[in-house]
Write an enzyme that holds these catalytic residues in place. Structure first.
Site, short mmCIF file in Angstrom:
data_model
loop_
_atom_site.label_atom_id
_atom_site.label_comp_id
_atom_site.label_asym_id
_atom_site.label_seq_id
_atom_site.Cartn_x
_atom_site.Cartn_y
_atom_site.Cartn_z
N ASP A 1 -5.61 -2.37 -0.85
CA ASP A 1 -5.73 -3.64 -1.55
C ASP A 1 -7.17 -3.96 -1.92
O ASP A 1 -8.10 -3.69 -1.16
CB ASP A 1 -5.15 -4.77 -0.69
CG ASP A 1 -3.66 -4.64 -0.52
OD1 ASP A 1 -2.96 -4.53 -1.54
OD2 ASP A 1 -3.17 -4.62 0.63
N GLU B 1 8.18 -9.47 -3.70
CA GLU B 1 7.47 -8.51 -2.86
C GLU B 1 6.58 -9.33 -1.93
O GLU B 1 5.63 -9.97 -2.37
CB GLU B 1 6.63 -7.59 -3.74
CG GLU B 1 6.01 -6.41 -3.04
CD GLU B 1 5.23 -5.54 -4.01
OE1 GLU B 1 4.04 -5.28 -3.72
OE2 GLU B 1 5.78 -5.15 -5.05
#
Length: 267
Positions: free
Chosen positions: A60, A49
């Site tokens: 995030d 990924e």
């Protein structure tokens, strides 16, 4: 059969769980990424990924947000990331590579150009955090044209209606966010995740991967008991905060080996 479908089919036949490992492309320097990917595959990663650096990574936590800042400061652009995948493919034609990022860079480049270039580079799928199924009508047909998978996120707060919609439109695998919060959070609830994964699996034959909050062998093994794939990001990116690149790469690869060994205990 796509690389993702082929990889998950192989693992299923071996009764093994997939290790999906996140890397921020270009962190801390562009030249670090491709060699790191090869070392991670050797250490046991099944699916890569690859993060697209973005200045406002809303999903995030601080570790990956700072990694994006370092990558941008080092001059890594979205198109540079596609070049990295192309270089990676010169030696590895089998390991699936999924890009994870945000919609804005794709809109700047243009969906058609981005997807065509990504396909030519060897990208297998996209996870666009801020593009829900309801708003993917422009991107979805282009991805389908190039046989690239569109992977959607589900969360503990997802309603039954949302789960059904995602399972109808997704391909590749389903990404289940195991907790409420950003990447790197620590409030992992294995029992709740198991119940939600069971619900998702009742509606799809796609593999289900679990991410956010998995940081070590114990948490990886716990999630591997209920999911088809374990997705690890923050624990692999964190070494680049404080260590020299060579040391960070070594520590990250060792972490991959630890996670791989834990998942293989489930066989």
């Amino acid at each position: 059969m796509s690389r993702l479908a082929n990889r998950f089919e192989q693992l299923k036949s071996q009764q093994r769980k997939a290790l999906v490992s996140y890397v921020m492309a270009g962190d801390p320097h562009p030249h670090v990424t491709v060699p790191l990917l090869h070392q991670m595959v050797t250490a046991g990663v099944d699916v890569i990924e690859l993060g697209l650096p973005f200045s406002d990574p809303m999903a995030d936590g601080p570790v990956i947000a700072l990694a994006a800042e370092r990558a941008i400061a080092g001059g890594t652009s979205t198109l540079d990331v596609l070049d990295m995948v192309k270089t990676f493919r010169q030696q590895d034609q089998e390991t699936p590579v999924v890009l994870m990022g945000y919609l804005n860079p794709l809109e700047v480049i243009g969906y058609a150009q981005f997807v065509e270039t990504a396909h030519q580079s060897g990208v297998d799928g996209l996870i666009i955090v801020d593009l829900p199924p309801e708003e993917s009508q422009d991107l979805a047909p282009i991805l389908k044209q190039y046989e690239m998978d569109q992977i959607f996120l589900l969360a503990p707060t997802s309603t039954d209606e949302r789960i059904e919609k995602v399972t109808q439109q997704a391909s590749g695998f389903i990404y289940y966010v195991s907790l409420k919060g950003v990447t790197g959070s620590a409030r992992l609830d294995t029992q709740e995740a198991a119940a939600r994964i069971e619900k998702i699996k009742s509606l799809t034959t796609l593999p289900v991967g679990v991410g956010f909050g998995i940081r070590d062998a114990v948490s990886a093994k716990a999630m591997g008991q209920v999911a088809d794939a374990v997705i690890v990001g923050t624990a692999l990116v964190k070494p680049f905060e404080d260590l020299a690149p060579e040391q960070a790469v070594e520590q990250t690869v060792n972490k991959v080996k630890e996670l791989r060994a834990a998942l293989d205990e489930l066989v």
